[in-house]
Design a protein around this motif. Structure first.
Motif, PDB file in Angstrom:
ATOM      1  N   TYR A   1       0.849  -1.207   0.000  1.00  0.00           N
ATOM      2  CA  TYR A   1       0.000   0.000   0.000  1.00  0.00           C
ATOM      3  C   TYR A   1       0.879   1.250   0.000  1.00  0.00           C
ATOM      4  O   TYR A   1       0.667   2.183  -0.783  1.00  0.00           O
ATOM      5  CB  TYR A   1      -0.912  -0.017   1.222  1.00  0.00           C
ATOM      6  N   GLU A   2       1.874   1.262   0.879  1.00  0.00           N
ATOM      7  CA  GLU A   2       2.768   2.415   0.992  1.00  0.00           C
ATOM      8  C   GLU A   2       3.585   2.614  -0.285  1.00  0.00           C
ATOM      9  O   GLU A   2       3.716   3.740  -0.784  1.00  0.00           O
ATOM     10  CB  GLU A   2       3.705   2.229   2.182  1.00  0.00           C
ATOM     11  N   LEU A   3       4.124   1.527  -0.814  1.00  0.00           N
ATOM     12  CA  LEU A   3       4.966   1.623  -2.005  1.00  0.00           C
ATOM     13  C   LEU A   3       4.152   1.974  -3.247  1.00  0.00           C
ATOM     14  O   LEU A   3       4.614   2.728  -4.111  1.00  0.00           O
ATOM     15  CB  LEU A   3       5.716   0.308  -2.222  1.00  0.00           C
ATOM     16  N   PHE A   4       2.945   1.430  -3.339  1.00  0.00           N
ATOM     17  CA  PHE A   4       2.080   1.757  -4.473  1.00  0.00           C
ATOM     18  C   PHE A   4       1.726   3.240  -4.450  1.00  0.00           C
ATOM     19  O   PHE A   4       1.689   3.898  -5.500  1.00  0.00           O
ATOM     20  CB  PHE A   4       0.812   0.908  -4.436  1.00  0.00           C
ATOM     21  N   SER A   5       1.474   3.780  -3.268  1.00  0.00           N
ATOM     22  CA  SER A   5       1.159   5.204  -3.143  1.00  0.00           C
ATOM     23  C   SER A   5       2.331   6.072  -3.600  1.00  0.00           C
ATOM     24  O   SER A   5       2.141   7.182  -4.092  1.00  0.00           O
ATOM     25  CB  SER A   5       0.807   5.547  -1.691  1.00  0.00           C
ATOM     26  N   ARG A   6       3.532   5.544  -3.459  1.00  0.00           N
ATOM     27  CA  ARG A   6       4.726   6.306  -3.828  1.00  0.00           C
ATOM     28  C   ARG A   6       5.114   6.116  -5.295  1.00  0.00           C
ATOM     29  O   ARG A   6       5.460   7.075  -5.981  1.00  0.00           O
ATOM     30  CB  ARG A   6       5.896   5.889  -2.937  1.00  0.00           C
ATOM     31  N   TYR A   7       5.015   4.879  -5.776  1.00  0.00           N
ATOM     32  CA  TYR A   7       5.539   4.574  -7.108  1.00  0.00           C
ATOM     33  C   TYR A   7       4.477   4.138  -8.121  1.00  0.00           C
ATOM     34  O   TYR A   7       4.784   3.987  -9.302  1.00  0.00           O
ATOM     35  CB  TYR A   7       6.596   3.467  -7.014  1.00  0.00           C
TER      36      TYR A   7
ATOM     37  N   PRO B   1      -4.819  12.637   3.292  1.00  0.00           N
ATOM     38  CA  PRO B   1      -3.775  12.693   2.256  1.00  0.00           C
ATOM     39  C   PRO B   1      -3.319  11.315   1.788  1.00  0.00           C
ATOM     40  O   PRO B   1      -3.002  11.125   0.612  1.00  0.00           O
ATOM     41  CB  PRO B   1      -2.632  13.449   2.938  1.00  0.00           C
ATOM     42  N   THR B   2      -3.286  10.350   2.702  1.00  0.00           N
ATOM     43  CA  THR B   2      -2.849   9.000   2.340  1.00  0.00           C
ATOM     44  C   THR B   2      -3.804   8.376   1.331  1.00  0.00           C
ATOM     45  O   THR B   2      -3.381   7.793   0.323  1.00  0.00           O
ATOM     46  CB  THR B   2      -2.763   8.111   3.594  1.00  0.00           C
TER      47      THR B   2
END
Length: 201
Positions: free
Chosen positions: A12-18, A94-95
């Motif tokens: 989830y975190e990485l998809f939001s970034r990349y 924001p997330t």
């Protein structure tokens, strides 16, 4: 926390970034497990990404359904207003906003198509629910039931326009109260059986 849940959270975190450009190697590094071990939980990167995205879609689906279930069929303005401002509130996080923007920007392919189909089912369900409320409300409040398609289309334009504005401008530009006012003014002016009854809405 189970290893599978850790994989989901880090993805989830990485998809939001990349976005969907992220690799299984990056996910493996973030979870400190071997890349080959990911396949014990998910068949492929697309399988993992859809699982993560679908979990978010399910949360959104349940949240919107909860709002609609508490709606008042005798007060159409309050119902559509509550739903509209719930959408604004939901994406005030924001997330969530970044995550959904990444969903919009995914590369064309089977994964994006599957995500869009799932999202569209939720969107159509919500619109049809509100449309049914419009029809029920129209029967006793001088609205023309024949204008239901106009109402549905206008509300979809309001919602989708607001969502795209949020995704592009985030919350830096917020004319959302004005947007809803224009929408409701249009309902008052154009969807009544006659102009004399407009003030009753």
């Amino acid at each position: 926390m189970s290893k599978k849940q850790e994989i989901i959270d880090r993805t989830y975190e990485l998809f939001s970034r990349y976005g969907d450009a992220l690799s299984l190697s990056a996910i493996a590094n973030a979870t400190s497990i071997k890349k080959s071990s990911l396949y014990a939980h998910f068949d492929s990167k697309d399988h993992l990404l859809f699982h993560v995205i679908d979990l978010e879609l399910q949360k959104f689906d349940q949240a919107t359904l909860d709002v609609l279930k508490t709606s008042d069929s005798t007060d159409l303005k309050k119902t559509v207003s509550d739903f509209y401002y719930f959408i604004l509130y939901y994406f005030n996080d924001p997330t969530k906003l970044v995550f959904w923007k990444r969903c919009m920007l995914m590369s064309e392919g089977p994964l994006k198509k599957k995500v869009e189909e799932t999202h569209m089912k939720i969107h159509q369900r919500n619109i049809e629910y509100i449309t049914t409320l419009y029809i029920d409300y129209a029967k006793t409040n001088d609205l023309d039931e024949k204008n239901v398609d106009i109402f549905r289309h206008s509300f979809m334009v309001l919602l989708l326009g607001t969502l795209y504005s949020l995704f592009v401008f985030e919350h830096r530009v917020t004319p959302y109260d004005h947007s809803f006012h224009i929408f409701w003014k249009g309902v008052q002016q154009h969807l009544h059986k006659n102009s004399l009854s407009r003030e009753r809405l």
